[in-house]
Scaffold this motif. Structure first.
Motif, PDB file in Angstrom:
ATOM      1  N   MET A 134      -7.739   3.158 -14.221  1.00 25.24           N
ATOM      2  CA  MET A 134      -7.788   2.264 -13.059  1.00 25.24           C
ATOM      3  C   MET A 134      -7.097   0.934 -13.355  1.00 25.24           C
ATOM      4  O   MET A 134      -6.419   0.371 -12.492  1.00 25.24           O
ATOM      5  N   ILE A 137      -3.419   1.497 -13.085  1.00 24.37           N
ATOM      6  CA  ILE A 137      -3.033   1.605 -11.669  1.00 24.37           C
ATOM      7  C   ILE A 137      -2.955   0.219 -11.043  1.00 24.37           C
ATOM      8  O   ILE A 137      -1.978  -0.138 -10.369  1.00 24.37           O
ATOM      9  N   ASP A 138      -3.986  -0.589 -11.258  1.00 23.71           N
ATOM     10  CA  ASP A 138      -4.003  -1.935 -10.688  1.00 23.71           C
ATOM     11  C   ASP A 138      -2.887  -2.804 -11.255  1.00 23.71           C
ATOM     12  O   ASP A 138      -2.295  -3.620 -10.530  1.00 23.71           O
ATOM     13  N   TYR A 141       0.438  -2.364  -9.517  1.00 24.53           N
ATOM     14  CA  TYR A 141       0.515  -3.071  -8.240  1.00 24.53           C
ATOM     15  C   TYR A 141       0.504  -4.585  -8.428  1.00 24.53           C
ATOM     16  O   TYR A 141       1.072  -5.324  -7.623  1.00 24.53           O
ATOM     17  N   ILE A 150       1.570   6.111  -7.472  1.00 23.33           N
ATOM     18  CA  ILE A 150       1.256   6.391  -8.876  1.00 23.33           C
ATOM     19  C   ILE A 150       1.558   7.850  -9.192  1.00 23.33           C
ATOM     20  O   ILE A 150       1.258   8.756  -8.403  1.00 23.33           O
ATOM     21  N   TRP A 170      -8.095   9.272  -7.232  1.00 24.00           N
ATOM     22  CA  TRP A 170      -7.465   9.406  -5.913  1.00 24.00           C
ATOM     23  C   TRP A 170      -8.130   8.470  -4.905  1.00 24.00           C
ATOM     24  O   TRP A 170      -7.446   7.698  -4.212  1.00 24.00           O
ATOM     25  N   THR A 173      -7.428   4.750  -5.796  1.00 23.31           N
ATOM     26  CA  THR A 173      -6.057   4.335  -5.485  1.00 23.31           C
ATOM     27  C   THR A 173      -5.857   4.176  -3.984  1.00 23.31           C
ATOM     28  O   THR A 173      -5.291   3.176  -3.521  1.00 23.31           O
ATOM     29  N   LYS A 174      -6.326   5.146  -3.213  1.00 21.84           N
ATOM     30  CA  LYS A 174      -6.140   5.082  -1.758  1.00 21.84           C
ATOM     31  C   LYS A 174      -6.950   3.958  -1.131  1.00 21.84           C
ATOM     32  O   LYS A 174      -6.557   3.389  -0.110  1.00 21.84           O
ATOM     33  N   HIS A 177      -5.163   0.431  -2.636  1.00 17.79           N
ATOM     34  CA  HIS A 177      -3.719   0.239  -2.485  1.00 17.79           C
ATOM     35  C   HIS A 177      -3.233   1.057  -1.289  1.00 17.79           C
ATOM     36  O   HIS A 177      -3.080   2.280  -1.372  1.00 17.79           O
ATOM     37  N   ALA A 180      -0.606   4.433  -0.689  1.00 20.77           N
ATOM     38  CA  ALA A 180      -0.117   4.831  -2.011  1.00 20.77           C
ATOM     39  C   ALA A 180       0.125   6.336  -2.073  1.00 20.77           C
ATOM     40  O   ALA A 180      -0.726   7.131  -1.679  1.00 20.77           O
ATOM     41  N   PHE A 182       0.252   9.549  -4.371  1.00 18.57           N
ATOM     42  CA  PHE A 182      -0.518   9.893  -5.565  1.00 18.57           C
ATOM     43  C   PHE A 182      -0.077  11.276  -6.028  1.00 18.57           C
ATOM     44  O   PHE A 182      -0.389  12.288  -5.408  1.00 18.57           O
TER      45      PHE A 182
END
Length: 241
Positions: A134, A137-138, A141, A150, A170, A173-174, A177, A180, A182
């Protein structure tokens, strides 16, 4: 004398492989990458986009710069490239711990060329801590706000892990962001449950001849071809004529 990657081609079954034409060959000087860009056609001859695994330096104007060739190809061939995947930290794999000005510039050029960018994140087949993934992922962005999503590497194929691990990523992220993309890189063992926790599934990683003989599972017929990528490598150059 072999190519390293065929950029991920979105096809779901052999019925989408009626004919193909060589569109462009890009030779990358970095890490002896040679990327073959191929446009695949359905019977009605509507082109399928391709995506490029761009694990090379964020170059600009240097001889043989892969990104220059990629962006030129996108503009010259009417949006043939669907996505490109970046990995700024090539040692560990991911965005790194701080912003890289070279990749900031690269993403600006990608936006001008209309090439959506995905950030690579590794998961060790579900063994890496979700909290660490995570953060990666962050950071993508945070460091590169214009990315489009991603690309999750080395994903496990089990449906239990899909629910308890990749499903969490999933949803995270959704939720955090907007819009996004995926991508889950699984390979030939991909099961239908992966479709519930992804935008796109890499359901084949294979050598050229194995890809040509690949028979996808019946369940793939129920999904649009743009939800599947094939990663094909080591295609003999004599087959490119």
């Amino acid at each position: 004398q072999h190519m390293t990657f065929l950029a991920g081609v979105r096809v779901s079954s052999s019925r989408f492989l009626h004919k193909f034409s060589l569109h462009l060959i890009m030779r990358m000087s970095v890490l002896v990458y040679t990327i073959l860009l191929v446009i695949l056609y359905r019977e009605e001859c509507t082109a399928t986009q391709i995506s490029v695994i761009g694990f090379f330096a964020a170059c600009d104007g240097t001889p043989g710069c892969g990104w220059d060739l990629l962006f030129d190809a996108q503009m010259a061939h009417d949006g043939a490239i669907g996505y490109a995947v970046i990995m700024p930290d090539t040692v560990i794999g991911g965005p790194g711990t701080s912003v890289d000005p070279n990749f900031v510039s690269l993403l600006s050029r990608a936006k001008t060329a209309n090439v959506p960018i995905l950030g690579f994140v590794y998961t060790r087949f579900g063994d890496r801590k979700i909290s660490e993934v995570m953060v990666d992922i962050d950071n993508y962005y945070k460091f590169y706000p214009s990315i489009s999503g991603i690309y999750i590497g080395d994903s496990d194929s089990g449906c239990d892990v899909m629910a308890s691990y990749y499903g969490v990523l999933w949803n995270y992220t959704k939720t955090h962001h907007d819009n996004a993309t995926f991508v889950l890189e699984i390979g030939v063992l991909a099961q239908e449950c992966a479709m519930n926790v992804s935008t796109i599934v890499v359901n084949l990683e294979a050598y050229y001849f194995d890809e040509m003989a690949f028979k996808p599972p019946a369940w793939t017929e129920y999904y649009p071809p743009e939800r599947f990528w094939h990663l094909v490598f080591e295609t003999p150059l004599n087959l490119l004529d």
